[in-house]
Design a protein around this motif. Sequence first.
Motif, PDB file in Angstrom:
ATOM      1  N   CYS A 144      -3.969   0.696  -2.770  1.00 56.03           N
ATOM      2  CA  CYS A 144      -3.699  -0.690  -2.384  1.00 56.03           C
ATOM      3  C   CYS A 144      -3.255  -1.488  -3.614  1.00 56.03           C
ATOM      4  CB  CYS A 144      -4.945  -1.335  -1.759  1.00 56.03           C
ATOM      5  SG  CYS A 144      -5.396  -0.580  -0.171  1.00 56.03           S
ATOM      6  N   THR A 162       0.837  -1.198   0.000  1.00 50.00           N
ATOM      7  CA  THR A 162       0.000   0.000   0.000  1.00 50.00           C
ATOM      8  C   THR A 162       0.874   1.251   0.000  1.00 50.00           C
ATOM      9  OG1 THR A 162      -1.724   1.194   1.222  1.00 50.00           O
ATOM     10  CG2 THR A 162      -0.138  -0.053   2.517  1.00 50.00           C
ATOM     11  N   CYS A 183      -8.843   0.641  -2.686  1.00 50.18           N
ATOM     12  CA  CYS A 183      -8.824  -0.320  -1.575  1.00 50.18           C
ATOM     13  C   CYS A 183     -10.195  -0.866  -1.199  1.00 50.18           C
ATOM     14  CB  CYS A 183      -8.198   0.329  -0.327  1.00 50.18           C
ATOM     15  SG  CYS A 183      -6.513   0.935  -0.582  1.00 50.18           S
TER      16      CYS A 183
END
Length: 205
Positions: free
Chosen positions: A173, A136, A190
């Motif tokens: 992400c 991330t 994400c």
Amino acid sequence: MAVFVPPGEGHIDVEVGEYQVFPGAQPQDAAVEETPKTKLLLPLLLCVALLCVLQAVLNISLRLSLSQPAAGEQISCPEGWLMFGSSCYFFSTQRRSWDGGRRDCEKRGADLVIIDSRQEQAFLTGFSPAAWVGMTDREREGTWVWVDGTPVNRQSLLWAPGQPDDSLGGEDCGDLRTMTLFLGLNDFNCIVSQQWICEKSLTEL
């Protein structure tokens, strides 16, 4: 010594001299002299070949013994997990957000996968069109880190074409893609629900 009897003569002339030795007679003698050497050379070559075979067998045996755990110390991954190197991997069939996938991994005593090499990435590729992995850049845009805090070495891994691109400013992400013309690591939103990959070390079992 040579004796000549000319026709029509009643006496015999005798000439005494040395025979000339012609080169053509020597190969036979040379061949006879080399035969014992040939007989010794053949067993020697066979011994060298046998030693080479034994060395190869020993090398293979040594590699196998080093790669196998000692008797009574067999380690295997939990049921439903796959082994590669010194890690076990779980490939989900459900779909969740990046955080939801990570929570599931933690419940299994693992975390989202950390990819250390191209070999590991190749092993993980192909199980699903897209799966969350443990990287991330939420803390700092463009600075990708794994879930254990180590930086992502972007040059050592394969990224999908043009990635990461932070499309629409909200892709923090990482996932692993296996699509036609879009193969490799990718940054994605994400909150999107998709499959994920968990990893745990064999030493943690």
